[in-house]
Design a protein around this motif. Sequence first.
Motif, PDB file in Angstrom:
ATOM      1  N   GLY A  80       6.217   7.758 -31.764  1.00 20.21           N
ATOM      2  CA  GLY A  80       5.144   7.034 -31.944  1.00 20.21           C
ATOM      3  C   GLY A  80       5.420   6.209 -33.319  1.00 20.21           C
ATOM      4  O   GLY A  80       6.703   6.643 -33.965  1.00 20.21           O
ATOM      5  N   CYS A  81       4.753   4.931 -33.392  1.00 13.86           N
ATOM      6  CA  CYS A  81       4.789   4.222 -34.624  1.00 13.86           C
ATOM      7  C   CYS A  81       3.490   4.238 -35.501  1.00 13.86           C
ATOM      8  O   CYS A  81       2.678   4.132 -35.574  1.00 13.86           O
ATOM      9  CB  CYS A  81       4.659   2.460 -34.431  1.00 13.86           C
ATOM     10  N   PRO A  82       4.049   4.266 -36.510  1.00 13.07           N
ATOM     11  CA  PRO A  82       2.659   4.964 -37.495  1.00 13.07           C
ATOM     12  C   PRO A  82       1.665   3.400 -38.149  1.00 13.07           C
ATOM     13  O   PRO A  82       1.351   4.263 -37.989  1.00 13.07           O
ATOM     14  CB  PRO A  82       4.072   5.273 -38.886  1.00 13.07           C
ATOM     15  N   ILE A  83       2.769   2.267 -38.113  1.00 16.27           N
ATOM     16  CA  ILE A  83       1.812   0.810 -38.191  1.00 16.27           C
ATOM     17  C   ILE A  83       0.954   0.718 -37.156  1.00 16.27           C
ATOM     18  O   ILE A  83      -0.166   1.078 -37.284  1.00 16.27           O
ATOM     19  CB  ILE A  83       2.518   0.177 -38.532  1.00 16.27           C
ATOM     20  N   GLY A  84       1.200   0.803 -36.091  1.00 17.84           N
ATOM     21  CA  GLY A  84      -0.158   0.814 -34.705  1.00 17.84           C
ATOM     22  C   GLY A  84      -0.534   1.806 -34.067  1.00 17.84           C
ATOM     23  O   GLY A  84      -1.847   1.701 -34.765  1.00 17.84           O
ATOM     24  N   ALA A  85      -0.148   3.175 -34.737  1.00 20.08           N
ATOM     25  CA  ALA A  85      -1.116   4.206 -34.675  1.00 20.08           C
ATOM     26  C   ALA A  85      -2.335   3.842 -35.882  1.00 20.08           C
ATOM     27  O   ALA A  85      -3.305   4.141 -35.487  1.00 20.08           O
ATOM     28  CB  ALA A  85      -0.451   5.548 -34.897  1.00 20.08           C
ATOM     29  N   PHE A  86      -2.069   4.068 -36.774  1.00 19.55           N
ATOM     30  CA  PHE A  86      -3.016   3.697 -38.105  1.00 19.55           C
ATOM     31  C   PHE A  86      -3.631   2.412 -37.912  1.00 19.55           C
ATOM     32  O   PHE A  86      -4.937   2.388 -37.448  1.00 19.55           O
ATOM     33  CB  PHE A  86      -2.337   3.063 -39.289  1.00 19.55           C
ATOM     34  N   GLN A  87      -3.193   1.382 -37.052  1.00 21.44           N
ATOM     35  CA  GLN A  87      -4.474  -0.323 -36.988  1.00 21.44           C
ATOM     36  C   GLN A  87      -5.580   0.632 -36.085  1.00 21.44           C
ATOM     37  O   GLN A  87      -6.710  -0.461 -35.539  1.00 21.44           O
ATOM     38  CB  GLN A  87      -3.046  -1.068 -35.880  1.00 21.44           C
ATOM     39  N   ASN A  88      -4.500   1.369 -34.704  1.00 16.56           N
ATOM     40  CA  ASN A  88      -5.476   1.946 -33.320  1.00 16.56           C
ATOM     41  C   ASN A  88      -6.170   2.621 -33.681  1.00 16.56           C
ATOM     42  O   ASN A  88      -8.190   2.400 -33.586  1.00 16.56           O
ATOM     43  CB  ASN A  88      -4.841   2.546 -32.508  1.00 16.56           C
ATOM     44  N   LEU A  89      -6.785   3.149 -35.171  1.00 15.94           N
ATOM     45  CA  LEU A  89      -7.742   4.155 -35.586  1.00 15.94           C
ATOM     46  C   LEU A  89      -8.560   3.138 -36.386  1.00 15.94           C
ATOM     47  O   LEU A  89      -9.487   3.129 -36.195  1.00 15.94           O
ATOM     48  CB  LEU A  89      -7.127   5.199 -36.493  1.00 15.94           C
ATOM     49  N   LEU A  90      -7.922   2.252 -36.847  1.00 16.12           N
ATOM     50  CA  LEU A  90      -8.947   1.047 -38.228  1.00 16.12           C
ATOM     51  C   LEU A  90      -9.519   0.018 -36.782  1.00 16.12           C
ATOM     52  O   LEU A  90     -10.798   0.190 -36.863  1.00 16.12           O
ATOM     53  CB  LEU A  90      -8.541   0.532 -38.608  1.00 16.12           C
ATOM     54  N   CYS A  91      -8.697  -0.012 -36.044  1.00 14.27           N
ATOM     55  CA  CYS A  91      -9.593  -0.620 -34.643  1.00 14.27           C
ATOM     56  C   CYS A  91     -10.785   0.312 -34.101  1.00 14.27           C
ATOM     57  O   CYS A  91     -11.559  -0.623 -33.573  1.00 14.27           O
ATOM     58  CB  CYS A  91      -8.740  -0.909 -33.651  1.00 14.27           C
ATOM     59  N   THR A  92     -11.125   0.872 -33.908  1.00 13.97           N
ATOM     60  CA  THR A  92     -11.825   2.285 -33.557  1.00 13.97           C
ATOM     61  C   THR A  92     -13.597   3.048 -34.852  1.00 13.97           C
ATOM     62  O   THR A  92     -14.030   4.006 -33.998  1.00 13.97           O
ATOM     63  CB  THR A  92     -11.355   2.903 -32.769  1.00 13.97           C
ATOM     64  N   VAL A  93     -12.990   2.179 -35.739  1.00 14.31           N
ATOM     65  CA  VAL A  93     -14.118   2.893 -36.633  1.00 14.31           C
ATOM     66  C   VAL A  93     -15.567   2.813 -36.163  1.00 14.31           C
ATOM     67  O   VAL A  93     -16.394   3.663 -36.548  1.00 14.31           O
ATOM     68  CB  VAL A  93     -13.330   1.851 -38.304  1.00 14.31           C
ATOM     69  N   ARG A  94     -15.266   2.072 -35.437  1.00 12.29           N
ATOM     70  CA  ARG A  94     -17.167   1.520 -35.789  1.00 12.29           C
ATOM     71  C   ARG A  94     -17.714   2.690 -33.751  1.00 12.29           C
ATOM     72  O   ARG A  94     -18.442   2.731 -34.636  1.00 12.29           O
ATOM     73  CB  ARG A  94     -17.691   0.066 -35.160  1.00 12.29           C
ATOM     74  N   LEU A  95     -16.759   2.557 -33.392  1.00  9.86           N
ATOM     75  CA  LEU A  95     -17.137   4.068 -31.941  1.00  9.86           C
ATOM     76  C   LEU A  95     -16.874   4.814 -32.856  1.00  9.86           C
ATOM     77  O   LEU A  95     -18.164   5.580 -32.174  1.00  9.86           O
ATOM     78  CB  LEU A  95     -16.331   2.795 -30.818  1.00  9.86           C
ATOM     79  N   SER A  96     -16.243   4.806 -33.387  1.00 13.28           N
ATOM     80  CA  SER A  96     -15.670   6.347 -34.076  1.00 13.28           C
ATOM     81  C   SER A  96     -17.111   6.881 -34.726  1.00 13.28           C
ATOM     82  O   SER A  96     -17.506   8.616 -34.496  1.00 13.28           O
ATOM     83  CB  SER A  96     -14.836   6.951 -34.545  1.00 13.28           C
ATOM     84  N   MET A  97     -17.747   6.372 -35.401  1.00 16.97           N
ATOM     85  CA  MET A  97     -19.242   6.366 -36.295  1.00 16.97           C
ATOM     86  C   MET A  97     -20.398   6.708 -35.905  1.00 16.97           C
ATOM     87  O   MET A  97     -21.067   7.352 -35.488  1.00 16.97           O
ATOM     88  CB  MET A  97     -19.355   5.128 -37.386  1.00 16.97           C
ATOM     89  N   GLN A  98     -20.283   5.572 -34.979  1.00 21.45           N
ATOM     90  CA  GLN A  98     -21.246   5.489 -33.514  1.00 21.45           C
ATOM     91  C   GLN A  98     -21.543   7.029 -32.443  1.00 21.45           C
ATOM     92  O   GLN A  98     -22.225   7.305 -32.378  1.00 21.45           O
ATOM     93  CB  GLN A  98     -21.193   4.985 -32.802  1.00 21.45           C
ATOM     94  N   ALA A  99     -19.943   7.548 -32.609  1.00 18.17           N
ATOM     95  CA  ALA A  99     -20.107   9.151 -32.246  1.00 18.17           C
ATOM     96  C   ALA A  99     -19.955   9.601 -32.901  1.00 18.17           C
ATOM     97  O   ALA A  99     -20.153  11.121 -32.247  1.00 18.17           O
ATOM     98  CB  ALA A  99     -19.094   9.213 -31.098  1.00 18.17           C
ATOM     99  N   GLY A 100     -20.504   9.916 -34.287  1.00 20.81           N
ATOM    100  CA  GLY A 100     -20.859  10.336 -34.803  1.00 20.81           C
ATOM    101  C   GLY A 100     -19.474  11.313 -36.388  1.00 20.81           C
ATOM    102  O   GLY A 100     -19.149  11.942 -36.607  1.00 20.81           O
ATOM    103  N   THR A 101     -18.346  10.624 -35.941  1.00 17.16           N
ATOM    104  CA  THR A 101     -16.779  11.316 -35.678  1.00 17.16           C
ATOM    105  C   THR A 101     -16.042   9.923 -36.863  1.00 17.16           C
ATOM    106  O   THR A 101     -15.879   8.527 -36.285  1.00 17.16           O
ATOM    107  CB  THR A 101     -15.949  11.395 -35.108  1.00 17.16           C
ATOM    108  N   ILE A 102     -15.781  10.125 -37.651  1.00 13.25           N
ATOM    109  CA  ILE A 102     -15.163   8.951 -38.722  1.00 13.25           C
ATOM    110  C   ILE A 102     -14.167   9.201 -38.978  1.00 13.25           C
ATOM    111  O   ILE A 102     -13.057   9.896 -39.224  1.00 13.25           O
ATOM    112  CB  ILE A 102     -16.074   8.807 -40.506  1.00 13.25           C
ATOM    113  N   GLN A 103     -13.347   8.220 -38.682  1.00 12.58           N
ATOM    114  CA  GLN A 103     -12.261   8.556 -39.306  1.00 12.58           C
ATOM    115  C   GLN A 103     -11.172   7.195 -39.237  1.00 12.58           C
ATOM    116  O   GLN A 103     -11.018   5.898 -38.436  1.00 12.58           O
ATOM    117  CB  GLN A 103     -10.744   8.469 -37.790  1.00 12.58           C
ATOM    118  N   PHE A 104     -10.933   7.031 -40.139  1.00  8.97           N
ATOM    119  CA  PHE A 104      -9.181   6.244 -40.591  1.00  8.97           C
ATOM    120  C   PHE A 104      -8.416   6.728 -40.980  1.00  8.97           C
ATOM    121  O   PHE A 104      -7.726   5.942 -42.261  1.00  8.97           O
ATOM    122  CB  PHE A 104     -10.676   5.800 -42.635  1.00  8.97           C
TER     123      PHE A 104
END
Length: 292
Positions: free
Chosen positions: A52-76
């Motif tokens: 995979g691509c590290p830049i793409g993977a990092f962006q995808n994690l940032l894109c879902t930060v709010r959803l992960s927080m709502q689910a009770g998990t924080i991933q930055f």
Amino acid sequence: MDNFRRLIQILVTFLTNAYLLFPFGSVIYQGPLKSLCHPGLHCYSCPAALLGCPIGAFQNLLCTVRLSMQAGTIQFGASIVGYLGVFGVLTGRFVCGWLCPFGLVQDLLYRIPSPKVKLPAFLSYCRYLVLLLLVIILPLFWIDELGMGQPWFCKLLCPSGTLMGAMPLLLLKPSLWQSIGFYFWNKFTIMMLIIVGSVFISRIFCRTLCPLGAFYGLFNRVSFLSLQHDSEKCVHCRACERRCPTGCLPYKNPNSADCIRCLKCLQACRFGALDYKLRSGVSVAFPRRTEH
């Protein structure tokens, strides 16, 4: 050394794009290796890509930060940043000079006979703007009604994704031409400008727009592998400067954030004024030219 570096670049490019079954089945490899990231700029969507691509993977994690927080998990994206940080701490921008597939593309294009143009130094700061704006800020804060961000660097700019991902997919699946729109043609135009520019300006994308190079460059001054300059041996012939593909001045700033650790300056210096050493002071035994 140049031939050896080129061999390493080619081997890494082919080994990380070794999925030979892409003309059949679902085209893009989706196996377990895709959970691992290539340390260089390497498109996830390339049909032959195993990693995979590290830049793409990092962006995808940032894109879902709010959803992960709502689910009770924080991933930055700490794991991705840590993964890239290890490479940065160990070698600085060595990945850019030796392991990046798109770096190889630019190196080959620059070998085409043509007038060569010197890039203004201030343009090197643009890559930090790309890193902050397209990779971090927009994916994190520009969200849709569902709370999702978008990987804006991948959507708007990445020439590696267009060249090694989108174009092969369109060739393999002609039906995809019906679905392309503004984002593809925008990236295609940028890719063509970079390809043409790479013929005249060495490593133009690495020096001006690459967010991965911007990140690795932050570690050049503190990495375990460092370039050291001996002012007593230096005769200021500036051979190292003329050989540098990214416009560095090794005799003034040996560990500039622009340095991609290609070792060309080391080979150019006939007086032993430059040396790559580990932070412990141990010299790295690279072959070099000597003055007779």
